[in-house]
Design a protein around this motif. Structure first.
Motif, mmCIF file in Angstrom:
data_model
loop_
_atom_site.group_PDB
_atom_site.id
_atom_site.type_symbol
_atom_site.label_atom_id
_atom_site.label_comp_id
_atom_site.label_asym_id
_atom_site.label_seq_id
_atom_site.Cartn_x
_atom_site.Cartn_y
_atom_site.Cartn_z
ATOM 1 N N LEU A 1 1.093 -0.937 -0.484
ATOM 2 C CA LEU A 1 0.453 0.273 -0.097
ATOM 3 C C LEU A 1 0.855 1.277 -0.156
ATOM 4 C CD1 LEU A 1 -2.962 -1.087 2.821
ATOM 5 C CD2 LEU A 1 -2.954 -1.107 0.267
ATOM 6 N N GLU A 2 0.336 2.145 -0.645
ATOM 7 C CA GLU A 2 0.890 3.321 -1.322
ATOM 8 C C GLU A 2 0.128 4.831 -0.132
ATOM 9 O OE1 GLU A 2 4.230 4.185 -1.409
ATOM 10 O OE2 GLU A 2 4.255 1.882 -2.874
ATOM 11 N N PRO A 3 0.770 5.281 0.332
ATOM 12 C CA PRO A 3 0.029 6.613 1.158
ATOM 13 C C PRO A 3 -1.117 7.895 0.198
ATOM 14 C CG PRO A 3 2.486 6.339 1.402
ATOM 15 C CD PRO A 3 2.611 6.049 0.615
ATOM 16 N N PRO A 4 -1.864 8.288 0.091
ATOM 17 C CA PRO A 4 -2.603 8.650 1.603
ATOM 18 C C PRO A 4 -3.306 6.942 1.996
ATOM 19 C CG PRO A 4 -4.081 9.741 -0.101
ATOM 20 C CD PRO A 4 -2.624 8.708 -0.898
ATOM 21 N N PHE A 5 -2.702 6.650 3.389
ATOM 22 C CA PHE A 5 -3.922 5.428 4.262
ATOM 23 C C PHE A 5 -4.540 5.896 4.318
ATOM 24 C CE2 PHE A 5 1.021 4.575 4.311
ATOM 25 C CZ PHE A 5 1.187 3.959 3.488
ATOM 26 N N ASP A 6 -6.126 5.184 4.439
ATOM 27 C CA ASP A 6 -7.135 4.715 5.221
ATOM 28 C C ASP A 6 -7.153 5.526 6.684
ATOM 29 O OD1 ASP A 6 -7.366 2.512 5.801
ATOM 30 O OD2 ASP A 6 -7.815 2.356 4.148
ATOM 31 N N ALA A 7 -7.459 5.601 7.433
ATOM 32 C CA ALA A 7 -7.635 5.899 9.344
ATOM 33 C C ALA A 7 -7.658 4.449 10.022
ATOM 34 C CB ALA A 7 -8.532 6.391 9.749
ATOM 35 N N GLU A 8 -8.087 3.255 9.513
ATOM 36 C CA GLU A 8 -7.984 1.838 9.848
ATOM 37 C C GLU A 8 -6.363 1.577 9.586
ATOM 38 O OE1 GLU A 8 -10.327 -2.453 9.681
ATOM 39 O OE2 GLU A 8 -9.355 -1.405 8.228
ATOM 40 N N THR A 9 -5.986 1.812 8.185
ATOM 41 C CA THR A 9 -4.393 1.542 7.794
ATOM 42 C C THR A 9 -3.717 2.017 8.383
ATOM 43 O OG1 THR A 9 -5.351 0.106 5.497
ATOM 44 C CG2 THR A 9 -3.151 1.254 5.663
ATOM 45 N N GLY A 10 -3.828 3.785 8.586
ATOM 46 C CA GLY A 10 -2.179 4.447 9.157
ATOM 47 C C GLY A 10 -1.841 3.794 10.791
ATOM 48 N N ALA A 11 -3.579 3.211 11.490
ATOM 49 C CA ALA A 11 -3.543 3.014 12.710
ATOM 50 C C ALA A 11 -2.554 1.228 13.117
ATOM 51 C CB ALA A 11 -5.024 2.151 13.270
ATOM 52 N N VAL A 12 -2.929 0.556 11.707
ATOM 53 C CA VAL A 12 -2.498 -0.678 11.991
ATOM 54 C C VAL A 12 -0.871 -0.315 11.761
ATOM 55 C CG1 VAL A 12 -1.937 -2.785 10.948
ATOM 56 C CG2 VAL A 12 -4.491 -1.764 10.945
ATOM 57 N N LEU A 13 -0.499 0.474 10.942
ATOM 58 C CA LEU A 13 1.109 0.149 10.674
ATOM 59 C C LEU A 13 1.547 2.010 11.554
ATOM 60 C CD1 LEU A 13 0.366 2.015 6.909
ATOM 61 C CD2 LEU A 13 1.824 0.042 7.312
ATOM 62 N N ASP A 14 0.851 2.000 11.773
ATOM 63 C CA ASP A 14 1.388 2.989 13.766
ATOM 64 C C ASP A 14 1.242 1.588 14.541
ATOM 65 O OD1 ASP A 14 0.718 5.281 12.776
ATOM 66 O OD2 ASP A 14 -0.650 5.607 13.681
ATOM 67 N N GLU A 15 0.525 0.139 14.723
ATOM 68 C CA GLU A 15 1.305 -0.145 14.893
ATOM 69 C C GLU A 15 2.579 -1.692 15.022
ATOM 70 O OE1 GLU A 15 -2.392 -3.268 16.400
ATOM 71 O OE2 GLU A 15 -3.110 -1.691 15.789
ATOM 72 N N LEU A 16 2.678 -1.299 14.059
ATOM 73 C CA LEU A 16 3.459 -2.128 12.983
ATOM 74 C C LEU A 16 4.955 -1.663 12.887
ATOM 75 C CD1 LEU A 16 2.012 -3.787 10.177
ATOM 76 C CD2 LEU A 16 2.573 -4.990 12.003
ATOM 77 N N GLY A 17 4.852 -0.200 13.110
ATOM 78 C CA GLY A 17 6.542 0.026 13.231
ATOM 79 C C GLY A 17 6.295 1.156 12.018
ATOM 80 N N PRO A 18 7.795 1.208 11.658
ATOM 81 C CA PRO A 18 8.030 2.396 10.240
ATOM 82 C C PRO A 18 7.117 1.627 9.646
ATOM 83 C CG PRO A 18 9.806 1.474 11.786
ATOM 84 C CD PRO A 18 9.341 0.563 12.483
ATOM 85 N N PRO A 19 6.823 2.448 8.202
ATOM 86 C CA PRO A 19 6.133 1.767 7.093
ATOM 87 C C PRO A 19 6.824 0.958 5.992
ATOM 88 C CG PRO A 19 5.946 4.382 6.904
ATOM 89 C CD PRO A 19 6.907 3.423 8.555
ATOM 90 N N LEU A 20 7.634 -0.136 6.310
ATOM 91 C CA LEU A 20 7.906 -1.173 5.905
ATOM 92 C C LEU A 20 7.763 -1.465 4.774
ATOM 93 C CD1 LEU A 20 10.661 -2.805 7.796
ATOM 94 C CD2 LEU A 20 11.157 -0.674 6.758
ATOM 95 N N GLN A 21 7.962 -2.140 3.238
ATOM 96 C CA GLN A 21 7.061 -2.942 2.235
ATOM 97 C C GLN A 21 5.915 -3.976 2.983
ATOM 98 O OE1 GLN A 21 9.180 -3.134 -1.219
ATOM 99 N NE2 GLN A 21 11.238 -2.161 0.011
#
Length: 184
Positions: free
Chosen positions: A13-33
């Motif tokens: 996925l590429e930015p911009p991210f929807d709210a749910e995706t952004g929240a999940v990526l925040d939990e995972l850490g840096p937005p690695l591929q």
């Protein structure tokens, strides 16, 4: 560990991210591929994040050095250059690895002169697990002496987890992250 293709099989996925995706990526850490591929399925990504927070938190019985020995060696043995590169770039310094040790992790042996007995026990366990899906009694005893029983259990789980991660990044054909390298 050459990549078979320069194109990922599932495009992250590429930015911009929807709210749910952004929240999940925040939990995972840096937005690695890899994280941006998992984020396509938020429930999967949350499960991965939950598991990772436990095993890579201060609750792990493995030291940072032991954990990175397991991860770097496992990903090297599996030919997972993407994941090897991410971990070496992010953690080799924190784990105290010198250049000779990084080279040995990529293609050397637990018997290389750069390793002391404790590191050698961890690496031997990883190599045996990779080759046989089991540990000899001698490898188990050496591992317990180096990491304790709780550390040995954590090693088994982390090694297995990074086999799964290695399968994933190889099959996805993810290109290297910026600032990382792949062993020859």
């Amino acid at each position: 560990m050459p990549l078979k293709s320069k194109r990922p099989r599932i495009v992250p996925l590429e930015p911009p991210f929807d709210a749910e995706t952004g929240a999940v990526l925040d939990e995972l850490g840096p937005p690695l591929q890899l994280f941006r591929v998992w984020a396509r399925r938020p429930d999967l990504a949350r499960g991965v994040a939950s598991w990772g927070r436990y095993y890579f938190s201060r609750q792990s019985a493995l030291s940072v050095r032991q954990r990175e020995l397991v991860i770097d060696r496992t990903t090297a043995l599996c030919g997972a250059g993407y994941e090897w590169g991410v971990h070496v770039a992010a953690f080799a310094g924190k784990a105290g690895f010198d250049a000779e040790q990084v080279r040995s992790l990529a293609g050397g042996s637990p018997a290389d002169d750069c390793w002391g007995p404790g590191d050698r026990a961890v690496l031997t366990a990883v190599d045996e697990l990779h080759a046989t899906s089991d540990l000899s009694d001698e490898a188990w005893a050496d591992l317990v002496a180096a990491a304790g029983e709780d550390g040995a259990l954590d090693l088994l789980l982390v090694c297995g987890w990074y086999h799964a991660i290695s399968f994933t990044v190889r099959a996805l054909r993810l290109p290297l992250e910026p600032g990382t390298s792949c062993p020859d």
